[in-house]
Design a protein around this motif. Structure first.
Motif, mmCIF file in Angstrom:
data_model
loop_
_atom_site.group_PDB
_atom_site.id
_atom_site.type_symbol
_atom_site.label_atom_id
_atom_site.label_comp_id
_atom_site.label_asym_id
_atom_site.label_seq_id
_atom_site.Cartn_x
_atom_site.Cartn_y
_atom_site.Cartn_z
ATOM 1 N N PRO A 222 33.836 49.264 48.658
ATOM 2 C CA PRO A 222 34.847 48.398 48.039
ATOM 3 C C PRO A 222 36.252 48.610 48.599
ATOM 4 N N LYS A 225 40.072 46.423 44.485
ATOM 5 C CA LYS A 225 39.938 47.306 43.328
ATOM 6 C C LYS A 225 41.009 47.001 42.289
ATOM 7 N N ASP A 243 32.152 44.539 48.303
ATOM 8 C CA ASP A 243 33.591 44.349 48.510
ATOM 9 C C ASP A 243 34.429 44.768 47.305
ATOM 10 N N ILE A 244 33.884 44.702 46.102
ATOM 11 C CA ILE A 244 34.697 44.865 44.901
ATOM 12 C C ILE A 244 34.358 46.158 44.167
ATOM 13 N N SER A 268 28.175 47.033 44.749
ATOM 14 C CA SER A 268 29.214 47.169 43.726
ATOM 15 C C SER A 268 28.625 47.345 42.327
#
Length: 343
Positions: A222, A225, A243-244, A268
């Protein structure tokens, strides 16, 4: 008396034929993906964990095996097989796609392989179809949004955008972000070819504010954030899965293609499970939305995380194979098996 069972003719379906066939079938692909999700929800599939071949000296590279089967007990749509897909991120530095793949289809009655297809195009189209299907259900079965942003400017991003447009979605503006300027510019030019009204290359912070945000990167961990990153009702298509941050997952409604598959391999959602020690953030699956078992609430961000199961490749691959054989676009390989009778 021994029953005589024939072996299906073996065909190769090259990438040019796969691309030609899929170009006119993007809406059909969305419907087929939806039906496959429902088949999976009914327990009529076999979809083991993917197997990752990794290289200690090249940690970014991997080749993944996705075996799967669709079991149609009442019809003739059963098929089994495997996708073998390589992901080498540095390929883009040489101007070639990151991913390459083959798809093998097996006869459910004999187990004999009967087709070898170029698989990267099939994988990209099924991924895009799943993304657009998820967006439609999270967007109130409405094909309009003021702003669509795409984070990542590669093949998957291109296919997702093309599928949105082929499925008659409309946007006032499409925003693109990629760390690689050339990739961002190439996707922006492609969007303009699709007659998107307004296309902009934007910083990441701006992309994160769109009504529908698509992540289609090769990120391994990630980089987006912080609590409150996304607003209530905002739709996030978490296609690249990593990605998050976990805190964003935990404060959102989360939909999946398959919960068990997606909460693995440090996605994630998997990081959220590890951090918080529970799965309370799991809302349900897209199949539950299709069946009407769940209704979408909009007092939190809406995140769709499809792991990308092998059954989708099989469903699309079978459709492509059947059309290719019927239209003469498949290459027959006579005597592919050295022995076709036991005695």
């Amino acid at each position: 008396m021994t029953t005589q069972t024939s072996i299906q003719p073996f065909h190769v379906v090259p990438g040019a034929a796969v691309k030609n066939i899929l170009n006119g079938l993007r809406q059909d692909a969305i419907e087929l993906v939806a039906q496959t999700y429902l088949t999976h929800e009914r327990g009529e599939t076999v979809n083991p964990d993917s197997y990752f071949l990794r290289f200690p000296e090249q940690p970014a590279n991997r080749i993944i095996a996705l075996p799967a089967a669709i079991v149609d007990s009442e019809g003739d749509q059963s098929v089994s097989g495997i996708k073998w897909i390589a992901s080498y991120p540095d390929n883009i530095k040489s101007g070639i796609p990151r991913a390459s793949a083959v798809l093998i289809l097996n006869d459910p009655d004999t187990g004999y392989p009967y087709a070898l297809l170029e698989g990267a195009l099939i994988s990209a189209v099924r991924t895009a179809a799943s993304a657009v299907l998820g967006a439609w259900w999270l967007n109130g079965q409405n094909k309009r949004a003021p702003r669509l942003s795409i984070v990542g400017g590669g093949v998957i991003a291109r296919n997702i955008l093309e599928t949105f447009i082929s499925d008659d979605w409309s946007f006032d503006r499409v925003e693109i972000h990629d760390l690689n300027t050339e990739s961002a510019e190439a996707l922006a030019a492609f969007a303009e070819q699709l007659a998107v009204p307004q296309v902009q290359i934007v910083p990441l912070a701006d992309a994160l504010n769109a009504d529908i945000v698509v992540f289609a990167t090769s990120a391994g961990e990630p980089y987006v954030k912080g609590n409150g990153t996304f607003r209530p009702g905002q739709i996030v298509l978490n296609i690249s899965l990593r990605d998050i941050g976990a805190e964003i997952i935990e404060e959102s409604y989360n939909y999946f293609d398959d919960v068990t598959h997606c909460l693995k391999a440090n996605t994630s959602p998997h990081l959220a499970e590890q951090k918080y020690g529970h799965r309370d953030f799991v809302t349900g699956t897209v199949a539950q939305l299709i069946r009407g078992d769940l209704q979408v609430s909009r007092d939190k961000p809406l995140i769709y995380s499809p792991f990308g199961m092998g059954i989708l490749d099989l469903a699309i691959g079978r459709m492509v194979h059947d059309i290719a054989v019927k239209e003469g676009q498949a290459v027959a390989i006579p005597s592919f098996f050295g022995e076709e009778r036991r005695w």
